[in-house]
Design an enzyme around this catalytic site. Structure first.
Site, short mmCIF file in Angstrom:
data_model
loop_
_atom_site.label_atom_id
_atom_site.label_comp_id
_atom_site.label_asym_id
_atom_site.label_seq_id
_atom_site.Cartn_x
_atom_site.Cartn_y
_atom_site.Cartn_z
N ASP A 117 0.93 -1.39 -0.08
CA ASP A 117 -0.12 -0.08 -0.10
C ASP A 117 0.86 1.32 0.08
O ASP A 117 2.31 1.18 -0.34
CB ASP A 117 -0.85 -0.10 1.24
CG ASP A 117 -2.28 0.57 0.90
OD1 ASP A 117 -2.20 1.76 0.50
OD2 ASP A 117 -3.29 0.00 0.78
N ASP A 118 0.34 2.26 0.57
CA ASP A 118 1.30 3.66 0.46
C ASP A 118 2.43 3.43 1.14
O ASP A 118 2.51 2.88 2.45
CB ASP A 118 0.27 4.88 0.90
CG ASP A 118 -0.91 5.06 -0.07
OD1 ASP A 118 -0.59 5.05 -1.07
OD2 ASP A 118 -1.81 5.52 0.57
#
Length: 348
Positions: free
Chosen positions: A155-156
């Site tokens: 993810d980020d």
């Protein structure tokens, strides 16, 4: 209360039954668990109401052994929101440094409602398909410095947050005065640095610089949704390099992701005063995509000295209800950024 954890080797958790992990109350600015209604599982390292916290080591390792949690998510058998690897709540004067964090069940480092936070010289590693394994997520926190970190995640790499829909608006705790510098890494599904999408308490006074991203979905992304409210303002993003990134810079609409159906559909985000400069990208899939949330207008967006080369699929910018100026930008920006009559952007 003062806390110090010093690691010189590996620390892991051998609890393989999720039911043995305690449940705690949801955060007030989220109103419920982020993934499931009701309470949420506690994090592997969890602290609340602390002062002078140090988690450090000679590159010692904390392994969250998150696969049992990823399997529950993949199999859709997760009953409560997963815990983080490290979560500190309502705490001040925090230093997390010189350690490796592996295989978080959910977001890896989550300081929330915190002040005076330094996160330095971390290596954060998770399989690139591990769901929602964000690297570092400052949330409704201020005076934060994140620097000299290497992150691989599903993810980020870094995501700034400040609460979710009406709960974040009600609590009203912004994320502000944040510096993110000298961060590098890869995430095939998400962003090097993301702002939002949970930003209902507001995000302001952020500097992102000296970012190096490769083999990722986006280098930088600002994301929000109808019902978020809040604001993102006074943001500087500079000295960014990237290779093999699908979309270099993206302003995106949410995916109808809400805490419940009581959110205020008239609460639109306010995005303004965003400066993006000194950006170099090669071997990209598309030019920037800049789309405001339906009904909102983003203004005061500045691009300067941006070079995006070897775009393989779509070299035309895509813009909708996002306005500003662009100087020394290649390929040429969309029409919304070609009215360059003032100096606030060109000489900033």
């Amino acid at each position: 209360m003062e806390i110090c954890i010093a690691l010189t080797s590996a620390l892991g958790c051998n609890v393989q039954d999720p039911e043995e992990w305690p449940l705690i109350a949801p955060l007030p600015s989220y109103g419920r668990g982020r993934e499931r209604l009701g309470p949420r599982h506690i994090s592997l390292i969890h602290g609340e109401g602390l002062n002078d916290v140090v988690i450090t080591g000679d590159n010692g390792t904390i392994d969250g052994q998150g696969r049992i949690w990823w399997d529950l998510w993949w199999n859709r058998t997760l009953n409560h929101t997963r815990g983080h690897l490290i979560e500190l709540v309502n705490s001040t004067n925090i230093m997390i440094s010189n350690i490796t964090l592996r295989n978080s069940p959910f977001w890896t480092v989550h300081p929330v409602y915190c002040r005076n936070v330094v996160i330095r010289n971390l290596t954060v590693l998770a399989p690139l398909n591990a769901p929602n394994t964000d690297g570092i997520d400052p949330d409704s926190s201020s005076e934060v410095c994140i620097e000299d970190c290497y992150i691989e995640s599903g993810d980020d790499l870094v995501a700034i947050k400040s609460g979710w829909d009406q709960y974040g608006i009600s609590v009203g705790k912004p994320s502000s005065n944040i510096i993110i510098q000298r961060v590098s890494g890869t995430t095939p599904t998400c962003s090097g640095v993301g702002l939002g999408s949970e930003m209902s308490g507001g995000i302001s006074n952020v500097i992102v610089r000296d970012l190096h991203i490769w083999n990722s979905a986006q280098a930088v992304r600002i994301k929000s949704d109808v019902g978020r409210g809040g604001y993102i303002t006074n943001i500087t993003i500079e000295n960014i390099s990237m290779e093999k990134v699908k979309v270099p810079i993206r302003f995106s609409r949410g995916a109808d992701d809400h805490s419940d159906d009581r959110y205020d559909r008239s609460a639109l985000p306010r995005i303004s005063d965003v400066r993006i400069r000194n950006v170099v990208g090669v071997d990209l899939q598309r030019a920037p995509i800049l789309e405001a949330v339906h009904g909102a207008v983003y203004e005061g967006i500045c691009f300067r000295n941006v070079s995006l080369r070897v775009i393989r699929r779509q070299d035309r910018w895509q813009c909708e209800s996002v306005y500003g100026e662009a100087h020394d930008v290649f390929p040429a920006p969309c029409e919304e950024f070609r009215r360059n009559g003032s100096s606030w952007c060109g000489h900033s």
